[in-house]
Design a protein around this motif. Sequence first.
Motif, PDB file in Angstrom:
ATOM      1  N   LEU A   2       0.860  -1.186   0.000  1.00 50.87           N
ATOM      2  CA  LEU A   2       0.000   0.000   0.000  1.00 50.87           C
ATOM      3  C   LEU A   2       0.894   1.233   0.000  1.00 50.87           C
ATOM      4  CD1 LEU A   2      -2.874   1.131   0.108  1.00 50.87           C
ATOM      5  CD2 LEU A   2      -2.676   1.143   2.619  1.00 50.87           C
TER       6      LEU A   2
ATOM      7  N   LYS B  11       1.227   5.360  -0.337  1.00 50.39           N
ATOM      8  CA  LYS B  11       0.516   6.639  -0.216  1.00 50.39           C
ATOM      9  C   LYS B  11       1.258   7.712  -0.982  1.00 50.39           C
ATOM     10  CE  LYS B  11      -1.694   5.538   4.187  1.00 50.39           C
ATOM     11  NZ  LYS B  11      -3.020   5.359   3.538  1.00 50.39           N
TER      12      LYS B  11
ATOM     13  N   GLU C 155      -3.743   7.039  -2.941  1.00 52.24           N
ATOM     14  CA  GLU C 155      -2.994   5.859  -2.557  1.00 52.24           C
ATOM     15  C   GLU C 155      -3.209   4.780  -3.612  1.00 52.24           C
ATOM     16  OE1 GLU C 155      -4.662   4.931   1.301  1.00 52.24           O
ATOM     17  OE2 GLU C 155      -6.044   3.479   0.401  1.00 52.24           O
TER      18      GLU C 155
ATOM     19  N   GLU D 230      -2.503   0.354  -4.391  1.00 52.27           N
ATOM     20  CA  GLU D 230      -2.131  -0.942  -3.822  1.00 52.27           C
ATOM     21  C   GLU D 230      -1.560  -1.840  -4.900  1.00 52.27           C
ATOM     22  OE1 GLU D 230      -5.092  -2.799  -1.445  1.00 52.27           O
ATOM     23  OE2 GLU D 230      -3.611  -4.150  -0.532  1.00 52.27           O
TER      24      GLU D 230
END
Lengths: 112, 115
Positions: A56, A58, A64, A66
């Motif tokens: 993950l 940011k 964000e 993944e």
Amino acid sequence: AQSVTQLDSQVPVFEEAPVELRCNYSSSVSVYLFWYVQYPNQGLQLLLKYLSGSTLVKGINGFEAEFNKSQTSFHLRKPSVHISDTAEYFCASGGNFNKFYFGSGTKLNVKP
Amino acid sequence: EAGVTQFPSHSVIEKGQTVTLRCDPISGHDNLYWYRRVMGKEIKFLLHFVKESKQDESGMPNNRFLAERTGGTYSTLKVQPAELEDSGVYFCASTLTEGPNTEAFFGQGTRLTVV
């Protein structure tokens, strides 16, 4: 060979709603993954990148993404969008020499 | 600090003419890249300079395209003679070093229209 597919050419969304921009990559080797944004009349600006480690990632402006190796995806998300997020977003993969393989872009249109 | 600057921002030329695009990278950035986006498709790599040397020019479409970076500072991309399919947005980027940990900074692009 590397390639990147952005599944949606345009995504309309209302202000303060969540958004997900989809990206799938294809590579036979380890890749680095990036999201860039292009605001009108500006150059590409780095939002975030995945090199290794936590899946993950940011980035700036509340975005964000993944990294999902099993699904070969690197989707970009934001829980609540603003009018100012209206722009075109590019997913890219790259190797060691900053040679990027870009997707075809997704235009995010945030409506009031 | 100035970012990556490209000139001109727009260019409209006739088929068969010559056009030269210019890119000024961030001062001190040894690595310079050219990319092209045709008709809303993906942005494609053209070539990579390290200082004045061409590190990788595998993306150059044909010999009508000539890129130079004399002195290892600014770069030019010349298209001669231009064809209709050369229309698109040409982006330049620069990085301080090679490797994924170094951020690539992009210019705003030159929109080339060949008519």
